[in-house]
Design a protein around this motif. Structure first.
Motif, PDB file in Angstrom:
ATOM      1  N   GLU A   2       5.436  -4.269  -8.661  1.00  0.00           N
ATOM      2  CA  GLU A   2       5.109  -2.867  -8.390  1.00  0.00           C
ATOM      3  C   GLU A   2       4.473  -2.177  -9.599  1.00  0.00           C
ATOM      4  O   GLU A   2       3.456  -1.487  -9.482  1.00  0.00           O
ATOM      5  CB  GLU A   2       6.428  -2.160  -8.061  1.00  0.00           C
ATOM      6  CG  GLU A   2       6.347  -1.175  -6.948  1.00  0.00           C
ATOM      7  CD  GLU A   2       7.744  -0.723  -6.569  1.00  0.00           C
ATOM      8  OE1 GLU A   2       8.336  -1.369  -5.682  1.00  0.00           O
ATOM      9  OE2 GLU A   2       8.236   0.265  -7.154  1.00  0.00           O
ATOM     10  N   VAL A  44       0.873  -3.514 -10.462  1.00  0.00           N
ATOM     11  CA  VAL A  44      -0.149  -3.037  -9.511  1.00  0.00           C
ATOM     12  C   VAL A  44      -0.407  -1.545  -9.741  1.00  0.00           C
ATOM     13  O   VAL A  44      -1.558  -1.086  -9.745  1.00  0.00           O
ATOM     14  CB  VAL A  44       0.279  -3.322  -8.051  1.00  0.00           C
ATOM     15  CG1 VAL A  44      -0.765  -2.795  -7.071  1.00  0.00           C
ATOM     16  CG2 VAL A  44       0.499  -4.819  -7.838  1.00  0.00           C
ATOM     17  N   HIS A  45       0.669  -0.791  -9.997  1.00  0.00           N
ATOM     18  CA  HIS A  45       0.518   0.648 -10.266  1.00  0.00           C
ATOM     19  C   HIS A  45      -0.363   0.864 -11.499  1.00  0.00           C
ATOM     20  O   HIS A  45      -1.264   1.718 -11.484  1.00  0.00           O
ATOM     21  CB  HIS A  45       1.895   1.276 -10.464  1.00  0.00           C
ATOM     22  CG  HIS A  45       1.864   2.743 -10.775  1.00  0.00           C
ATOM     23  ND1 HIS A  45       1.200   3.673  -9.982  1.00  0.00           N
ATOM     24  CD2 HIS A  45       2.402   3.462 -11.804  1.00  0.00           C
ATOM     25  CE1 HIS A  45       1.341   4.886 -10.516  1.00  0.00           C
ATOM     26  NE2 HIS A  45       2.052   4.776 -11.619  1.00  0.00           N
ATOM     27  N   LYS A  61       0.794  -1.227   0.000  1.00  0.00           N
ATOM     28  CA  LYS A  61       0.000   0.000   0.000  1.00  0.00           C
ATOM     29  C   LYS A  61       0.831   1.283   0.000  1.00  0.00           C
ATOM     30  O   LYS A  61       0.550   2.199  -0.751  1.00  0.00           O
ATOM     31  CB  LYS A  61      -0.827   0.015   1.281  1.00  0.00           C
ATOM     32  CG  LYS A  61      -2.265   0.173   1.140  1.00  0.00           C
ATOM     33  CD  LYS A  61      -2.971  -0.004   2.470  1.00  0.00           C
ATOM     34  CE  LYS A  61      -2.139  -0.329   3.659  1.00  0.00           C
ATOM     35  NZ  LYS A  61      -1.229   0.679   4.185  1.00  0.00           N
ATOM     36  N   LEU A 120      -6.322  -3.073  -1.895  1.00  0.00           N
ATOM     37  CA  LEU A 120      -5.256  -3.922  -2.436  1.00  0.00           C
ATOM     38  C   LEU A 120      -5.379  -5.321  -1.837  1.00  0.00           C
ATOM     39  O   LEU A 120      -5.256  -5.498  -0.627  1.00  0.00           O
ATOM     40  CB  LEU A 120      -3.882  -3.309  -2.116  1.00  0.00           C
ATOM     41  CG  LEU A 120      -3.340  -2.333  -3.167  1.00  0.00           C
ATOM     42  CD1 LEU A 120      -4.336  -1.251  -3.497  1.00  0.00           C
ATOM     43  CD2 LEU A 120      -2.014  -1.750  -2.738  1.00  0.00           C
ATOM     44  N   ILE A 128      -3.932   0.312 -10.686  1.00  0.00           N
ATOM     45  CA  ILE A 128      -4.464   1.438  -9.896  1.00  0.00           C
ATOM     46  C   ILE A 128      -4.779   2.632 -10.809  1.00  0.00           C
ATOM     47  O   ILE A 128      -5.852   3.239 -10.712  1.00  0.00           O
ATOM     48  CB  ILE A 128      -3.473   1.813  -8.771  1.00  0.00           C
ATOM     49  CG1 ILE A 128      -3.536   0.741  -7.681  1.00  0.00           C
ATOM     50  CG2 ILE A 128      -3.758   3.206  -8.210  1.00  0.00           C
ATOM     51  CD1 ILE A 128      -2.581   0.930  -6.539  1.00  0.00           C
ATOM     52  N   ALA A 168      -3.195  -7.245  -6.007  1.00  0.00           N
ATOM     53  CA  ALA A 168      -1.895  -6.690  -5.621  1.00  0.00           C
ATOM     54  C   ALA A 168      -0.808  -7.760  -5.538  1.00  0.00           C
ATOM     55  O   ALA A 168       0.217  -7.561  -4.888  1.00  0.00           O
ATOM     56  CB  ALA A 168      -2.026  -5.955  -4.287  1.00  0.00           C
ATOM     57  N   THR A 226       3.960   1.893  -0.885  1.00  0.00           N
ATOM     58  CA  THR A 226       4.654   2.106  -2.162  1.00  0.00           C
ATOM     59  C   THR A 226       3.668   2.569  -3.219  1.00  0.00           C
ATOM     60  O   THR A 226       3.923   3.522  -3.961  1.00  0.00           O
ATOM     61  CB  THR A 226       5.285   0.774  -2.644  1.00  0.00           C
ATOM     62  OG1 THR A 226       6.131   0.299  -1.615  1.00  0.00           O
ATOM     63  CG2 THR A 226       6.062   0.953  -3.929  1.00  0.00           C
ATOM     64  N   GLN A 227       2.522   1.898  -3.288  1.00  0.00           N
ATOM     65  CA  GLN A 227       1.542   2.240  -4.320  1.00  0.00           C
ATOM     66  C   GLN A 227       0.941   3.625  -4.079  1.00  0.00           C
ATOM     67  O   GLN A 227       0.621   4.333  -5.037  1.00  0.00           O
ATOM     68  CB  GLN A 227       0.446   1.169  -4.392  1.00  0.00           C
ATOM     69  CG  GLN A 227       0.947  -0.168  -4.913  1.00  0.00           C
ATOM     70  CD  GLN A 227       1.532  -0.066  -6.329  1.00  0.00           C
ATOM     71  OE1 GLN A 227       1.123   0.765  -7.128  1.00  0.00           O
ATOM     72  NE2 GLN A 227       2.495  -0.920  -6.642  1.00  0.00           N
TER      73      GLN A 227
END
Ligand code: TMP
Length: 209
Positions: free
Chosen positions: A188, A191-192, A16, A132, A195, A184, A18-19
């Protein structure tokens, strides 16, 4: 001018923080005024309560813990979030009321109706909540790699975390107009990208409202 309020939710090791940083950077790159914040915390008094909640010195009863989270939240909302929204900012927040429902309600089995009543008292719902969702082995591996000292919640047993994760999914199902579940488990960048896709889909629908 009214701002936007976006929250990121999820269990331990979901990635979470990081995102949230990547999302805030992406919004900033579009020239939007962004405020990045977190719970528990996000205002001086709320950061003090964060220490009280997470340092593990006291084993709080579920109700006391719920009330401490809401005391911190009331400060955060009054001193940080509402002024930023009133100034037209996009507030992106690491955890909010759904975390209390998931951790204290589903995890610690505090009275969920009481928590709903406190949520109503706060009187502020996110415009968009990204939940996530991560599998237990992926979460465990991320926490192991992170290697930082486990806080009080990270030391709780796997049954607790399974209830928390199921709680987040139940919350998302009960509020589909506000919540989007993001897979998630990927890296990285993946997932980004998921989002960003969810945010632009939401912008598309909210522009039409
Ligand atoms: P963090 O690890 O995302 O910084 O969050 C701190 C811990 O606080 C995390 O384990 C979840 C927990 N928490 C609750 O139990 N209830 C709440 O309402 C919030 C905001 C956090």
């Amino acid at each position: 001018m009214a701002g936007r309020f976006i929250t990121l939710e999820g269990g331990e090791g979901a990635g979470k923080s990081t995102q949230l940083r990547l999302l805030a950077d992406a919004l900033c790159a579009r020239g939007l005024p962004v405020l990045r914040t977190r719970e528990p915390g996000g205002a001086p008094g709320a950061e003090l309560l964060r220490g009280v909640l997470l340092d593990g010195a006291v084993e709080w009863s579920p109700l006391a813990e719920t009330l401490l989270h809401f005391a911190a939240r009331a400060e955060h909302v009054a001193k940080t979030i509402r002024p930023a929204l009133a100034a037209g900012m996009w507030v992106v927040c690491d955890r909010f009321t759904d975390s209390t429902l998931a951790y204290q309600g589903y995890g610690q089995q505090a009275d969920r109706h009481a928590i709903e009543a406190l949520i109503a008292m706060v009187g502020l719902l996110p415009d968009l909540t990204l939940v996530l969702d991560v599998s237990e082995p992926v979460a465990a591996e991320r926490l192991r790699r992170r290697g930082s000292a486990a806080d009080r919640y990270e030391r709780l047993d796997p049954g607790f975390h399974a209830r928390v994760n199921a709680g987040f999914l139940a919350i998302a199902r009960s509020a589909p107009q506000r919540c989007v579940v993001i897979d998630a488990n990927g890296n990285e960048a993946a997932v980004h990208a998921a989002i960003l896709a969810a945010v632009s889909a939401w912008e598309g629908t909210s522009a039409r409202d």
